[in-house]
Design a protein around this motif. Structure first.
Motif, short mmCIF file in Angstrom:
data_model
loop_
_atom_site.label_atom_id
_atom_site.label_comp_id
_atom_site.label_asym_id
_atom_site.label_seq_id
_atom_site.Cartn_x
_atom_site.Cartn_y
_atom_site.Cartn_z
N THR A 63 11.22 -10.47 0.45
CA THR A 63 10.04 -9.88 1.08
C THR A 63 10.28 -8.43 1.47
O THR A 63 9.38 -7.59 1.40
CB THR A 63 9.65 -10.70 2.33
OG1 THR A 63 9.46 -12.07 1.95
CG2 THR A 63 8.38 -10.17 2.96
N ALA A 103 14.15 -7.23 -8.45
CA ALA A 103 12.68 -7.22 -8.44
C ALA A 103 12.11 -8.48 -9.08
O ALA A 103 11.23 -9.14 -8.50
CB ALA A 103 12.16 -5.98 -9.16
N ASP A 160 14.52 -2.07 -8.96
CA ASP A 160 15.55 -2.78 -8.21
C ASP A 160 16.07 -3.93 -9.03
O ASP A 160 15.30 -4.59 -9.75
CB ASP A 160 14.98 -3.29 -6.87
CG ASP A 160 16.08 -3.83 -5.97
OD1 ASP A 160 16.47 -5.00 -6.17
OD2 ASP A 160 16.54 -3.10 -5.09
N ARG A 170 8.42 -2.45 -2.91
CA ARG A 170 7.68 -2.60 -4.15
C ARG A 170 7.45 -1.22 -4.77
O ARG A 170 7.27 -0.23 -4.07
CB ARG A 170 6.35 -3.30 -3.89
CG ARG A 170 6.55 -4.77 -3.54
CD ARG A 170 5.24 -5.49 -3.32
NE ARG A 170 4.53 -5.07 -2.12
CZ ARG A 170 4.89 -5.43 -0.88
NH1 ARG A 170 5.95 -6.18 -0.70
NH2 ARG A 170 4.19 -5.02 0.15
N GLY A 171 7.45 -1.20 -6.08
CA GLY A 171 7.25 0.06 -6.78
C GLY A 171 8.54 0.79 -7.06
O GLY A 171 8.54 1.81 -7.73
N LYS A 172 9.65 0.27 -6.58
CA LYS A 172 10.95 0.91 -6.82
C LYS A 172 11.77 0.00 -7.72
O LYS A 172 11.83 -1.21 -7.54
CB LYS A 172 11.67 1.11 -5.48
CG LYS A 172 13.07 1.71 -5.63
CD LYS A 172 13.76 1.77 -4.26
CE LYS A 172 15.20 2.26 -4.42
NZ LYS A 172 15.93 2.25 -3.13
N GLY A 232 0.10 -5.90 -6.43
CA GLY A 232 1.10 -4.84 -6.46
C GLY A 232 2.40 -5.28 -7.12
O GLY A 232 3.03 -4.51 -7.87
N ARG A 233 2.80 -6.51 -6.85
CA ARG A 233 4.04 -7.01 -7.44
C ARG A 233 3.89 -7.20 -8.95
O ARG A 233 4.83 -6.95 -9.71
CB ARG A 233 4.46 -8.31 -6.76
CG ARG A 233 4.90 -8.12 -5.32
CD ARG A 233 5.37 -9.43 -4.70
NE ARG A 233 5.72 -9.25 -3.30
CZ ARG A 233 6.92 -8.84 -2.86
NH1 ARG A 233 7.86 -8.56 -3.73
NH2 ARG A 233 7.15 -8.71 -1.57
N ASP A 281 0.79 -9.28 -1.41
CA ASP A 281 0.40 -8.20 -2.32
C ASP A 281 0.76 -8.57 -3.76
O ASP A 281 1.50 -7.86 -4.44
CB ASP A 281 1.07 -6.88 -1.91
CG ASP A 281 0.58 -5.70 -2.76
OD1 ASP A 281 -0.49 -5.83 -3.38
OD2 ASP A 281 1.32 -4.70 -2.83
N GLU A 282 0.22 -9.70 -4.21
CA GLU A 282 0.55 -10.18 -5.56
C GLU A 282 0.16 -9.16 -6.62
O GLU A 282 0.91 -8.95 -7.58
CB GLU A 282 -0.16 -11.51 -5.82
CG GLU A 282 0.23 -12.13 -7.15
CD GLU A 282 -0.29 -13.55 -7.29
OE1 GLU A 282 0.49 -14.48 -7.02
OE2 GLU A 282 -1.47 -13.72 -7.65
N HIS A 320 4.21 -3.89 -10.50
CA HIS A 320 5.62 -3.47 -10.47
C HIS A 320 6.36 -4.06 -11.67
O HIS A 320 7.13 -3.36 -12.36
CB HIS A 320 6.26 -3.90 -9.15
CG HIS A 320 7.68 -3.43 -8.99
ND1 HIS A 320 8.53 -3.95 -8.04
CD2 HIS A 320 8.40 -2.51 -9.66
CE1 HIS A 320 9.70 -3.35 -8.14
NE2 HIS A 320 9.66 -2.48 -9.11
N PHE A 377 10.33 -11.73 -7.12
CA PHE A 377 8.98 -12.16 -7.48
C PHE A 377 8.95 -13.66 -7.77
O PHE A 377 8.08 -14.39 -7.29
CB PHE A 377 8.50 -11.38 -8.70
CG PHE A 377 7.14 -11.78 -9.19
CD1 PHE A 377 6.00 -11.21 -8.67
CD2 PHE A 377 7.00 -12.73 -10.19
CE1 PHE A 377 4.73 -11.58 -9.12
CE2 PHE A 377 5.75 -13.11 -10.65
CZ PHE A 377 4.61 -12.53 -10.11
#
Length: 728
Positions: free
Chosen positions: A419, A430, A427, A423-425, A448-449, A445-446, A452, A434
């Protein structure tokens, strides 16, 4: 073995053994005989040690045999350790799986094997024609071996070479490599077969799984006791002459003592350590030896006879040193024992010290992996702390494995870490984060994920395996339409576009093709077909062809002619996997190709399959042999009787379960379901009852001779799919 092997004189048996395994071509090109010096009789007491070391690509398997030949005490000792290789290595789970055995032998049987090995080393060959083609198939996974024959008061006979990994055969001159492979056959196959049930009853109850990232060995209580006892026996039998057991087996016993752990073995380990001579200098590398060889003058250009002789002798010595660097595993040296004994003592001393184990685990030291595996056994709290520390301090691949293990032992903490990930980086965790949040219904924020993960897929600099995992996360095999974001299909289709590096293997593309097929994107068919022509890798090619077959199942009149044109050439001339092509033919129901499939079909299970059944790649060549899978397809397609056809379909599941349940290809599962449903609708009630009983027998059978791959559990799962399709 030739007839009469165990009854014949050993010298005759050795020659007959080689003769029995020569091809007609070899018989025409070479003659074999005993060379000069084959007059001395083999000793009546001796030891034979043999080690085979597998390549480390997909599995790391080392097997050690020790044959004691003595009228009062003959036996075969054996130690084997296996672990996952580089491809499937798990930093969390990987540890050796051991198999220890010691079987008493009749002196006559032990002597026969040793004597035949003795005489095999005296056999030579002479070429009698220049027309022989000595080319042969060699696998990089064949590994190397070393055999040492010792008798008191004599210089040991020692041979190291590559192992063929093929059925026993003479392919060229009968040299040291041929000798070693014949001797290996006698120790690995012939002698255990002679021992029969005495050897077979010691087979491990659970064979290690080396084809995945979880290679934890499993032992029954009786196996643990037996191997612990044998390890103590092998350690107690140590001596520098290797008269009772080999250094290699002692080293494996020391490793087992640390893994189990056997604190009672520590005194004997200290005795062994103190008896070892000082460490020897490290041997030179192959590259160093070859560099000296390259700088050595050519003997033919030297006029001085003494200097020429010196250079020739030096060249031969360098050849021997070079061969040893390539083939000799070094198991005959005291240093090999030391490399197992010293760490074993260090680990046994700390085996119950949770604090020290924690510091070792997070230090990434030589003892680190053993330490956190031991920590998992004695202190789960510290184990979880160590996993969290390690996932933050290691490279991405290992971080993902540590995270998966943390999710198993402390799911709440793993969810919190997932959590908190920005997000957006980019990693390493990642995709793993998810998947964990999705599976535990903790996604925030599904949208956004998802975006990503799409950026990870689109980035060619991202790790290819992670890009593939991101695709599978967004297109789950069981629910491929779970996410409706239009960007998913757009990004998958973009991966089919031509790129500069199309000549390179790109495993992301075949994953994208599978995902598009799973999402029913019929408009991707031509794009996949075009991309197929630029795909160099055989396995990627097979998955992409499978995706085409999956799409074709939805509209056979539209797509099957195009698919047939793609596949048909590979049934006569290819460097691709013929079996994968045959599966695709069956999955797409391309019955127009039946005449070609009949030409490729074996006539019975006893017939030899073509080498292309288990090999692919290299230059394309003619498909000239026959295949069992082709016979099964022909049997299904030619059978007019519905009850018989139903049994044949169930038999296909029982014989080939992996294709339906282990990383299953959806097009094959769909074809199985369609065929089972079609046949089931044709069966009268009595035939349905008989079929139900037949399928139940296949499911219940503990072992099936016809099952070529997979486990009994996979067989049951595959048959459950068929049973549901039949409507039973």
């Amino acid at each position: 073995l030739p007839d009469g092997f165990w009854a014949d004189d050993a010298k005759k048996a050795a020659l007959d053994l080689v003769e029995a395994n020569r091809s007609a071509e070899h018989l025409a090109a070479f003659e074999i005989a005993f060379e000069n010096g084959a007059n001395q009789e083999p000793p009546d007491r001796c030891t034979v040690t043999f080690t085979s070391v597998g390549a480390r690509c997909y599995s790391a398997v080392d097997a050690h045999y020790f044959l004691k030949v003595d009228p009062q005490d003959s036996y075969l000792a054996y130690a084997r350790s296996s672990a996952a290789g580089v491809v499937f290595y798990s930093v969390v789970d990987d540890q050796p799986a051991f198999d220890f055995r010691r079987c008493p032998l009749r002196y006559e049987d032990a002597r026969k094997i040793a004597d035949v090995i003795w005489w095999l080393d005296h056999i030579g060959s002479r070429r009698i024609t220049t027309e022989h083609d000595s080319s042969r198939v060699v696998s990089t996974g064949d590994g190397t071996g070393k055999l040492t024959f010792r008798t008191r008061g004599a210089e040991p006979l020692s041979r190291a070479a590559g192992l063929s990994g093929l059925p026993l055969a003479v392919s060229d001159e009968f040299n040291h490599e041929a000798f070693l492979n014949f001797a290996a056959y006698l120790l690995i196959d012939a002698l255990p077969a002679r021992l029969g049930s005495d050897w077979q009853r010691l087979e491990p109850a659970h064979q290690p799984d080396l084809d995945g990232e979880a290679a934890k060995p499993a032992y029954t209580d009786e196996e643990r006791r037996r191997m612990a006892d044998l390890a103590q026996q092998f350690l107690a039998a140590f001596d520098l002459e290797q008269s009772k057991v080999s250094f290699a087996i002692v080293a494996e016993a020391a490793r087992l003592a640390a893994v189990f752990p056997l604190e009672s073995a520590a005194p004997q380990l200290r005795v062994i350590e103190s008896a070892l001579p000082p460490p020897a200098p490290n041997p030179r590398s192959y590259e160093e030896i070859e560099a000296e060889k390259a700088n050595l003058p050519s003997a033919s250009e030297i006029n001085d006879s003494e200097e020429r002789k010196r250079i020739e002798e030096r060249a031969m010595a360098l050849d021997r040193e070079s061969d040893a660097a390539v083939y000799d595993p070094g198991t005959d040296t005291p240093d090999y024992v030391r490399r197992s004994v010293t760490p074993a003592l260090r680990r046994l001393a700390a085996a119950n010290d949770a604090e020290q184990l924690y510091h070792w685990a997070v230090s990434m030291s030589e003892d680190g992996q053993w330490a956190f595996q031991r920590l998992a056994q004695i202190d789960q709290r510290r184990y979880a702390y160590a996993l969290e520390a390690l996932l933050k301090a290691t490279k991405p691949k290992w971080a993902r494995q540590f995270f998966a293990e943390l999710a198993r032992v402390d799911r709440d903490r793993a969810i919190a870490i997932a959590t908190e990930l920005p997000r957006g980086k980019e990693d390493a965790l990642a995709v793993s984060a998810f998947l964990l949040l999705r599976d535990t219904n903790n996604v925030t924020d599904e949208t956004g994920r998802v975006r990503h993960l799409l950026r990870i897929i689109a980035n060619p600099k991202s790790d290819w395996a992670e890009r593939g995992r991101a695709i599978e996360a967004l297109v789950p095999p069981g629910t491929p339409l779970r996410y409706s974001d239009a960007g998913i299909d757009q990004e998958l289709l973009r991966l089919l576009e031509p790129r500069r590096n199309d000549e390179n293997i790109d495993f992301v593309v075949d994953t994208a093709c599978t995902a598009l097929a799973n999402r029913g994107r019929a408009d991707a068919f031509e794009g996949i077909a075009r991309r197929l022509k630029r795909t160099p890798d055989t396995m990627a090619y097979a998955r992409m062809v499978g995706a085409l077959a999956h799409l074709a199942q939805a509209d056979p009149p539209r797509f099957n002619p195009r698919l047939r044109r793609l596949i048909e050439p590979h049934l006569s001339h290819t460097n691709k996997s013929v079996l994968e092509m045959l599966w695709t033919v069956w999955a797409a129901d391309l019955r127009e190709l039946l005449p070609m499939i009949e030409q490729l079909a074996t006539t019975s299970p006893e017939e030899f399959e073509d080498m292309k059944a288990s090999s692919y790649g290299g230059e394309a060549s003619a498909v000239a042999g026959r295949f069992h899978l082709a016979r099964k397809i022909v049997s299904l397609w030619r059978e007019p009787d519905p009850p018989t056809r139903a049994r044949l379909l169930a038999a296909l599941c029982a014989a080939e379960p992996e294709t339906f349940v282990f990383e299953p290809q959806r097009e094959r599962v769909a074809r199985l379901q369609m065929e089972a449903k079609r046949i089931g609708a044709e069966l009268p009630p009595a035939a349905r009852q008989e079929l139900a009983a037949f399928v139940a027998d296949l499911i219940a059978a503990p072992d099936l001779r016809a099952q070529r791959s997979g486990t009994p559990e996979q067989r049951r799962e595959a048959l459950a799919i068929a049973r549901a399709g039949f409507g039973l």
